[in-house]
Design an enzyme around this catalytic site. Structure first.
Site, short mmCIF file in Angstrom:
data_model
loop_
_atom_site.label_atom_id
_atom_site.label_comp_id
_atom_site.label_asym_id
_atom_site.label_seq_id
_atom_site.Cartn_x
_atom_site.Cartn_y
_atom_site.Cartn_z
N GLU A 81 -4.33 -10.79 14.08
CA GLU A 81 -3.91 -9.40 13.88
C GLU A 81 -5.08 -8.45 14.12
O GLU A 81 -4.90 -7.34 14.60
CB GLU A 81 -3.35 -9.20 12.47
N GLY A 127 -4.95 -4.66 5.02
CA GLY A 127 -4.26 -5.72 4.30
C GLY A 127 -4.89 -7.08 4.45
O GLY A 127 -5.08 -7.80 3.47
N ARG A 128 -5.24 -7.46 5.67
CA ARG A 128 -5.77 -8.82 5.89
C ARG A 128 -7.20 -8.97 5.38
O ARG A 128 -7.73 -10.08 5.34
CB ARG A 128 -5.68 -9.16 7.37
N LYS A 159 0.84 -1.20 0.00
CA LYS A 159 0.00 0.00 0.00
C LYS A 159 0.87 1.26 0.00
O LYS A 159 0.69 2.15 -0.82
CB LYS A 159 -0.94 0.00 1.20
N HIS A 168 -3.14 -37.22 12.31
CA HIS A 168 -1.88 -37.92 12.55
C HIS A 168 -0.79 -36.96 13.01
O HIS A 168 0.39 -37.31 13.01
CB HIS A 168 -1.45 -38.64 11.27
N LYS A 200 9.10 -4.06 14.23
CA LYS A 200 9.67 -3.52 13.00
C LYS A 200 10.49 -2.27 13.29
O LYS A 200 11.54 -2.04 12.68
CB LYS A 200 8.55 -3.21 12.00
N GLU A 213 10.51 -5.36 3.97
CA GLU A 213 10.71 -6.71 3.42
C GLU A 213 10.33 -6.76 1.94
O GLU A 213 11.03 -7.35 1.12
CB GLU A 213 9.89 -7.73 4.20
#
Length: 544
Positions: free
Chosen positions: A354, A267-268, A209, A385, A500, A215
């Site tokens: 978040e 974002g999410r 954005k 399992h 961050k 990153e």
């Protein structure tokens, strides 16, 4: 929303009293499930899904108390305010309009006295046009060859939702494009991606954005240099998805295309926006992406219009709060009995934790109760399992079991022990919730299972784009309803920024040392010094 803390409400106190009653032995699920009307009274259909909560530790009185709590918190009204464009993200003074990206009617949605729908439709049309040009060969790379690979460069919400949908609909990807995700700044992630692509036929989609996410920019810069080193112009292999006017939307340095994100979409929650539209339309075709949006829109409309007692996401949210705040369960598992949904849990983890991992109210006061439920999971039957020993006998946790009536590509004609693969899958899907609920007596303690372990079962009709959209929207709305009850803001994420910022300080020390301008350990604490020194020397320093 009122400043009143949720635990100060009489409805909350009534639920606390009721929880003590539900812990009595006669309320064990093995007794509750003897009611022949149990499934009829504890299941819902709506928005394209079937939701069965008959194996949850609730009775009619429980649900009445929970719906009463929802009513006093005015959650349905809050949801309507969200969908209509009112400010529901008070800390950032923003609307939260991910639902507008999948609205196809003619009704306007107003934000600051401006209808946002024309601009949303413009972005959708631009994505559709661009993807059709790529698929038709009108838009190619710098040498004129058609694109065969798409690499999404982004992190968090910039890739988790799109990756979930892409993997869920992988069998429908017939456009001749392979989709890759470069999310981690780890150099090994980058090398794995470049080992799987042909740079001459690769389109890079950088999603950020602000176009300042460290990153993402680190990987984007690495990708650009990788392309230059091989003689290709990076800008002729680049698409950006970013905010209007960001460094990634620079007319003086144009990429092949740039598609705008909006401040009112976090974002999410962004997979319905250009964040998902660009890579998913390239991979699947725009028509399938639009079908996905319309499936999500169907769940949006159900959630907006259904009465509380018939509202799937609201009911699921209330049961989640009941399990977490009143029955004391400290985690939630999500187990999709479909390998195509393998990345659903990773998306829900970010969406839920978040959004709701907060310790303050929406007004900024310290929150008096715990909020945010840890989410984990793995596809069934793999999960059985992996960690189902804990599920059945160790520390209990509620589970969402998710099944699809029809497999994506049809069932096998072969049978084993008299049943097909899909029937075997469903045998496990049906048995696990009941085994958790009923348990088993045994004289051998190692083979004794107490039962009374809650779960819900969610059934999709199929695994089409529409169903995937319905499932995605169900979990989005469940998350938001939990927040509205707790009185928190599910649309900010300041906790993500703390680490961050600290990383930024350490990065500065390392960069200073790399340019020989000073010691990299200046002004660092002792533990921080230790790890920086370990990295510099490539071995464990002596602590003696």
């Amino acid at each position: 929303m009122s400043e009143t803390q949720v635990n100060a409400l009489p409805q909350w106190k009534n639920l606390q009293d009721h929880a003590a009653e539900m812990n009595q032995s006669h309320r064990h699920l093995k007794h509750v499930l003897q009611d022949p009307e149990r499934l009829a009274t504890c299941s819902l259909r709506g928005g394209g899904l079937f939701y069965d909560y008959s194996r949850q530790r609730v009775v009619s009185d429980t649900m009445a108390l929970l719906y009463s709590l929802a009513a006093v918190r005015q959650v349905n009204a809050r949801f309507a305010q969200m969908i209509s464009g009112e400010i529901v993200n008070p800390s950032e003074r923003r609307a939260a309009l991910h639902t507008a990206c999948r609205r196809f009617g003619d009704h306007p949605v107003w934000v600051d006295k401006q209808d946002v729908m024309p601009e949303i439709r413009t972005v959708r049309e631009a994505v559709k046009r661009f993807c059709e040009q790529v698929h038709g060969g009108a838009v190619c790379g710098s040498t004129g060859k058609r694109f065969a690979h798409v690499v999404v460069v982004g992190i968090g919400g910039s890739y988790l939702g799109p990756e979930f949908v892409a993997r869920a609909l992988q069998s429908s990807a017939d456009k001749g494009l392979r989709l890759h995700f470069l999310s981690n700044v780890d150099i090994d992630n980058f090398r794995a991606v470049i080992g799987a692509i042909d740079p001459e036929t690769t389109l890079w989609v950088v999603v950020s954005k602000s176009y300042t996410t460290v990153e993402t920019l680190t990987n984007a810069n690495l990708a650009a240099q990788f392309m230059r080193d091989r003689g290709f112009d990076p800008l002729k292999h680049l698409v950006t998805v970013t905010a209007k006017g960001s460094p990634g939307d620079d007319p003086s340095n144009p990429a092949l295309a740039s598609f705008n994100m909006f401040d009112f979409i976090g974002g999410r929650y962004s997979v319905s926006s250009a964040v998902g539209a660009v890579p998913l339309s390239l991979y699947l075709g725009y028509d399938r992406f639009e079908r996905f949006l319309k499936g999500a829109e169907r769940m949006d409309q159900h959630t907006l219009t259904a009465e509380a007692e018939h509202n799937l996401p609201l009911t699921a949210a209330l049961i989640s709060i009941w399990n977490y705040n009143f029955l004391g369960y400290n985690a939630q598992a999500v187990i999709p009995y479909s390998s195509t949904l393998m990345r659903l849990v990773a998306h829900i983890q970010q969406l839920s934790m978040e959004s709701n991992g907060k310790a303050v109210t929406a007004e900024g006061s310290p929150l008096a109760i715990d909020a945010g439920v840890p989410i984990f999971g793995e596809p069934g039957t793999n999960a059985q399992h992996s960690f189902f020993q804990l599920a059945h006998q160790g520390r209990p946790f509620p589970i969402d079991f998710i099944g699809a009536l029809r497999p994506q590509q049809g069932d096998s004609d072969l049978t084993s022990q008299g049943v097909s693969n899909h029937q075997e899958l469903w045998a496990n899907l049906i048995s696990q919730p009941m085994a958790l609920a009923l348990g088993k007596n045994s004289d051998d303690p190692a083979r004794r299972f107490d039962g009374n372990r809650p779960s819900s079962t969610i059934v999709l009709a199929d695994l089409t784009p529409e169903s995937i959209g319905q499932l995605l929207a169900f979990y989005e709305h469940r998350t938001v309803f939990e927040a509205f009850v707790w009185g928190i803001n599910p649309f900010d994420q300041f906790g993500v920024e703390l680490g961050k910022k600290m990383a930024g300080g350490i990065r500065g020390q390392m960069a200073q040392a790399n340019t020989s301008q000073g010691p990299e350990t200046a002004n660092a604490d002792l533990i921080q010094n230790f790890y920086i020194d370990m990295l510099r020397k490539g071995r464990w320093p002596n602590l003696g």
